[in-house]
Enzyme design. Structure first.
Site, PDB file in Angstrom:
ATOM      1  NE  ARG A 147      -2.083   1.969   3.502  1.00 19.27           N
ATOM      2  CZ  ARG A 147      -2.702   2.526   4.543  1.00 19.27           C
ATOM      3  NH1 ARG A 147      -3.994   2.325   4.719  1.00 19.27           N
ATOM      4  NH2 ARG A 147      -2.030   3.252   5.421  1.00 19.27           N
ATOM      5  CE1 TYR A 159      -5.095   6.074   7.841  1.00 16.55           C
ATOM      6  CE2 TYR A 159      -4.708   5.912   5.484  1.00 16.55           C
ATOM      7  CZ  TYR A 159      -4.950   5.315   6.703  1.00 16.55           C
ATOM      8  OH  TYR A 159      -5.044   3.953   6.781  1.00 16.55           O
ATOM      9  CG  ASP A 217      -7.146   3.837   2.998  1.00 18.61           C
ATOM     10  OD1 ASP A 217      -8.204   4.339   2.563  1.00 18.61           O
ATOM     11  OD2 ASP A 217      -7.037   3.338   4.136  1.00 18.61           O
ATOM     12  CG  HIS A 219      -8.423   7.195   5.695  1.00 22.61           C
ATOM     13  ND1 HIS A 219      -8.762   7.870   6.825  1.00 22.61           N
ATOM     14  CD2 HIS A 219      -8.123   5.943   6.086  1.00 22.61           C
ATOM     15  CE1 HIS A 219      -8.666   7.063   7.872  1.00 22.61           C
ATOM     16  NE2 HIS A 219      -8.279   5.879   7.448  1.00 22.61           N
ATOM     17  CD  GLU A 243      -8.556   0.865   2.447  1.00 20.32           C
ATOM     18  OE1 GLU A 243      -7.371   0.568   2.169  1.00 20.32           O
ATOM     19  OE2 GLU A 243      -8.960   0.992   3.608  1.00 20.32           O
ATOM     20  CD  GLU A 269     -10.777   1.485   6.876  1.00 19.98           C
ATOM     21  OE1 GLU A 269      -9.950   0.844   6.213  1.00 19.98           O
ATOM     22  OE2 GLU A 269     -10.490   2.493   7.522  1.00 19.98           O
ATOM     23  NE  ARG A 290      -9.758  -2.142   3.313  1.00 22.88           N
ATOM     24  CZ  ARG A 290      -8.722  -2.501   4.056  1.00 22.88           C
ATOM     25  NH1 ARG A 290      -8.280  -3.737   4.025  1.00 22.88           N
ATOM     26  NH2 ARG A 290      -8.122  -1.629   4.834  1.00 22.88           N
ATOM     27  CD  GLU A 346      -4.944  -2.676   6.355  1.00 22.61           C
ATOM     28  OE1 GLU A 346      -6.116  -2.878   6.680  1.00 22.61           O
ATOM     29  OE2 GLU A 346      -4.429  -1.541   6.338  1.00 22.61           O
ATOM     30  CD1 TRP A 409      -7.527  12.335   9.760  1.00 24.60           C
ATOM     31  CD2 TRP A 409      -8.182  10.282  10.346  1.00 24.60           C
ATOM     32  NE1 TRP A 409      -6.404  11.589  10.021  1.00 24.60           N
ATOM     33  CE2 TRP A 409      -6.781  10.327  10.368  1.00 24.60           C
ATOM     34  CE3 TRP A 409      -8.842   9.082  10.668  1.00 24.60           C
ATOM     35  CZ2 TRP A 409      -6.004   9.210  10.710  1.00 24.60           C
ATOM     36  CZ3 TRP A 409      -8.086   7.976  11.012  1.00 24.60           C
ATOM     37  CH2 TRP A 409      -6.659   8.046  11.036  1.00 24.60           C
TER      38      TRP A 409
END
Ligand code: KDG
Ligand code: MG
Length: 409
Positions: A147, A159, A217, A219, A243, A269, A290, A346, A409
């Site tokens: 990643r 992040y 990612d 995010h 992602e 996630e 995820r 992951e 975030w």
């Protein structure tokens, strides 16, 4: 086989973890993970005030019935606190069933479908040389997929970039940003990000070639159109996945992204139940699920969502940050080993301090993760060691745009 006791352990070896311990009347111990990063005590309280009293005297073998009882009898369904609490019970009961059977969990789920799990590790850097070093270190750790997260010109803290993060002690862990009474503030500029990221992937491809599977990612920070633009601009670099490109609440956003790019998409996630994936899977808007066992109600629903996803050729990409404890992580490694439609796992290694409390049998050899053949989940908790690390208040960071507006975030 009746449950005779149920207790919560809150411990903070490197970071906070909430662990459920269930013991049966004949002395079999089951462990479950109920860690919800930054809101740990809410789950601990939900469990100890409302769930543990209901477990005493129940038949530990009735996993599905107990899951349905906790889900339906609360009336107030879903949500991260409720589902992390139910997850811990579900995992602990699977752990007990495996120990009673003398079999690792994956055997109870149908047996191994592969020799081990293909993983991805994290690489990040403030500039290209630092990022390239980090990619090399990730490959040396044994990962075969990487990643990529990077600093953005003009943005102070982003992040996932290790060198920008505060250290939590002996090793890099970018979450939580810092233990303390207030969350850390980071900043964000989507325009700068969209301009910069493709140049980074171009450089990584030039350095490491076309074979290495690369992930990224987002995010949750982009609008649907921004995400579509990013997906399209990354197409030449052949990502394994992009992602969380948009905030997870608005699932229709993925329709816009999907229509405009063939970069594979992973999301979920922060999802809690199979219902969160229903539309995304049926409409084939994503390629990877995820979910994490700990935030998704445990082993039982994780297996169900993957069986549902299998009908649509959608694979697993379970969330494996350090805030999923070694118990929760082991639970999903067992699921990944057993299901046919495994994609990638992951794997963000836990610290040695965390491992001094959680004794895990898992192995990572030749790029393949295996949960071990210990009965049950294969993780045991050293309660004495855990007691030496009391809870420390910790928050995830938050983001503001250059004009001060609060952002995801
Ligand atoms: O607690 C939040 C983290 O689990 C999350 O930020 C990590 O996005 C993450 C990832 O993909 O590992
Ligand atoms: Mg993520």
């Amino acid at each position: 086989m009746r449950i005779s006791s149920a207790d919560i352990i809150v411990t903070s070896p490197s970071r906070n973890f909430v662990t459920l311990k269930i013991v049966t009347e004949d002395g079999v111990v089951g462990w479950g993970d109920a860690t919800l990063n930054g809101r740990e005590l809410a789950v601990a309280s939900y469990l100890s005030e409302h769930v543990l009293p209901l477990l005493i005297g129940r038949d530990a073998h009735r996993i599905e019935d107990t899951w349905q009882f906790l889900y339906r009898s609360a009336y107030w369904r879903r949500g991260p606190v409720t589902m992390a609490a139910i997850a811990a019970v579900d995992m602990a009961l699977w752990d007990i069933k495996g120990k009673v059977a003398g079999l690792p969990l994956y055997q109870l789920l149908g047996g191994a479908s592969r020799v081990g799990l293909h993983t991805y590790g994290h690489a990040s850097g403030r500039d290209l040389p630092e990022l390239f070093d980090s990619v090399r270190a990730t490959l040396e750790e044994g990962h075969r997929s990487v990643r990529i997260q990077t600093s953005i010109p003009g943005v102070r803290a982003v992040y996932g970039v290790a060198s920008q993060a505060q250290s939590t002690g002996e090793r890099y862990d970018y979450e939580p940003a810092g233990r303390g009474s207030q969350p850390a503030e980071e900043d964000w500029d989507t325009g700068a990000y969209l301009r910069h990221l493709p140049t980074v992937f171009e450089a990584v491809r030039n350095e490491f070639g076309s074979e290495l599977p690369l992930l990224h990612d987002g995010h949750h920070r982009m609008t649907p159109l921004q995400a579509a633009r990013l997906g399209r601009s990354l197409e030449p670099y052949d990502l394994f996945w992009l992602e969380d490109c948009t905030p997870a609440e608005n699932q229709r956003a993925l329709e816009v992204v999907r229509r405009n790019t063939i970069t594979p998409l992973a999301i979920g996630e922060v999802f809690n139940t199979i219902w969160d994936f229903q539309h995304l899977i049926q409409a084939q808007l994503i390629d990877y699920v995820r979910a994490a066992s700990t935030h998704f109600g445990g082993v039982s629903p994780l297996k169900k969502v993957m069986d549902f996803a299998a009908q649509y050729q959608i694979k697993s990409g379970f969330h494996g940050p350090t805030d999923v404890s070694p118990i929760g992580f082991a639970a999903q490694v067992h699921v990944g080993l057993a299901i046919h439609n495994f994609g990638i796992q992951e794997y963000m290694l836990h610290s040695s301090l965390t491992e001094s409390v959680f004794d895990q049998g898992m192995t990572f050899v030749d790029g393949f993760l295996h949960p071990s053949d210990r009965p049950g989940l294969g993780v045991e908790v050293d309660e004495e060691a855990a007691a030496a690390f009391p809870y420390q208040r910790a928050y995830l960071p938050f983001n503001r745009l250059p004009d001060g507006t609060m952002h995801d975030w």
